[in-house]
Design an enzyme around this catalytic site. Structure first.
Site, mmCIF file in Angstrom:
data_model
loop_
_atom_site.group_PDB
_atom_site.id
_atom_site.type_symbol
_atom_site.label_atom_id
_atom_site.label_comp_id
_atom_site.label_asym_id
_atom_site.label_seq_id
_atom_site.Cartn_x
_atom_site.Cartn_y
_atom_site.Cartn_z
ATOM 1 N N HIS A 62 30.177 10.562 32.712
ATOM 2 C CA HIS A 62 30.402 9.467 31.791
ATOM 3 C C HIS A 62 30.248 10.217 30.377
ATOM 4 O O HIS A 62 29.689 11.213 30.192
ATOM 5 C CB HIS A 62 29.588 8.350 31.673
ATOM 6 C CG HIS A 62 29.764 7.447 32.846
ATOM 7 N ND1 HIS A 62 29.180 5.905 32.833
ATOM 8 C CD2 HIS A 62 30.740 7.184 33.641
ATOM 9 C CE1 HIS A 62 29.751 5.401 33.896
ATOM 10 N NE2 HIS A 62 30.703 6.032 34.481
ATOM 11 N N SER A 87 28.618 0.388 24.939
ATOM 12 C CA SER A 87 27.385 0.035 25.430
ATOM 13 C C SER A 87 27.158 0.846 26.688
ATOM 14 O O SER A 87 27.978 0.674 27.585
ATOM 15 C CB SER A 87 27.386 -1.505 25.763
ATOM 16 O OG SER A 87 26.404 -1.766 26.309
#
Lengths: 155, 155
Positions: A62, A87
């Protein structure tokens, strides 16, 4: 106006723009358009990163994890700010909590709400910007590549 | 005796032994002696990994993250078991929760207690073995390289 605050605001805009550049770079490579940077108290950028899951085949890549990876081994995490266009998910949140970052700046949490409660419960300052550019990046992904996005968040 | 249970127990011993081998390999390389494997329902090992933070300079390269990385992109996480020689920290726990692993087997949690509450709250089965070999690996690390260990857990 408080000069320290002024500097911080200018730095924040630069960090967010750099994170968005990272997200756009990933999209251009066929990847997930999420980017992150780590900012230092003097406004400089310590590290950048973007989601590399498609590009590298690494399910842990990520944007935030890639960015922390690029920052290398250090002991000053609590003085640093992690900026992400989206987020942070529970994995990336866990990394932020492990290293006790001082602050997290979230580009937007309209299209996906990560584990911001855990960040707050851990005493980490969280600011959400709801930046239209970040929202547009994710809306395009969710519209054009919904299955790729589902894989990214384990659903 | 239930053959399914027998098979599972035999597989579990094999997985734990493989995770310990990974931990020992890391220690021999000068690294943190924590290892992990991912096991499949048929008892096979899908991926192995060990802490690579010293070896690679990557602060996210805890054993569990390295192991998930090596497993590559897949969608069957919920059928898999993550086995780690040590109780997973909050970052590694976050990765396990993100991908909704079915089960986590912990070699020991005497020398370090990670975020097992979060695993349980997320509906993931957790078994703690308190294996003396795993405890010995960590006690040696904490005795001989306390600062390296502190860095690993952000303290």
């Amino acid at each position: 106006m408080d000069p320290a605050k002024e500097t911080t605001d200018a730095a924040l805009v630069g960090w967010l723009n750099a994170a968005i550049e990272e997200a756009e770079k990933s999209w251009a490579e066929g990847g997930i358009p999420i980017g992150a940077v780590i900012g230092a108290p003097d406004g400089s950028i310590v590290a950048r990163g973007h989601n590399e899951r498609v590009q590298s085949g690494d399910p842990t890549a990520h944007a935030e994890i890639a960015c922390i990876r690029h920052a290398g081994r250090r002991r000053d995490w609590s003085r640093l700010t992690l900026v992400s266009t989206l987020s942070p998910c529970i994995m990336c949140t866990g990394a932020v909590v492990l290293y006790r970052f001082g602050r997290v700046v979230v580009g937007e949490h309209q299209t996906f709400l990560g584990a911001e409660d855990l960040l707050c419960d851990s005493g980490i300052a969280v600011d959400v910007l709801e930046d239209p550019r970040c929202i547009a990046l994710m809306e395009r992904l969710q519209r054009e590549k919904p299955d790729l996005w589902a894989e990214d968040i384990g659903s």
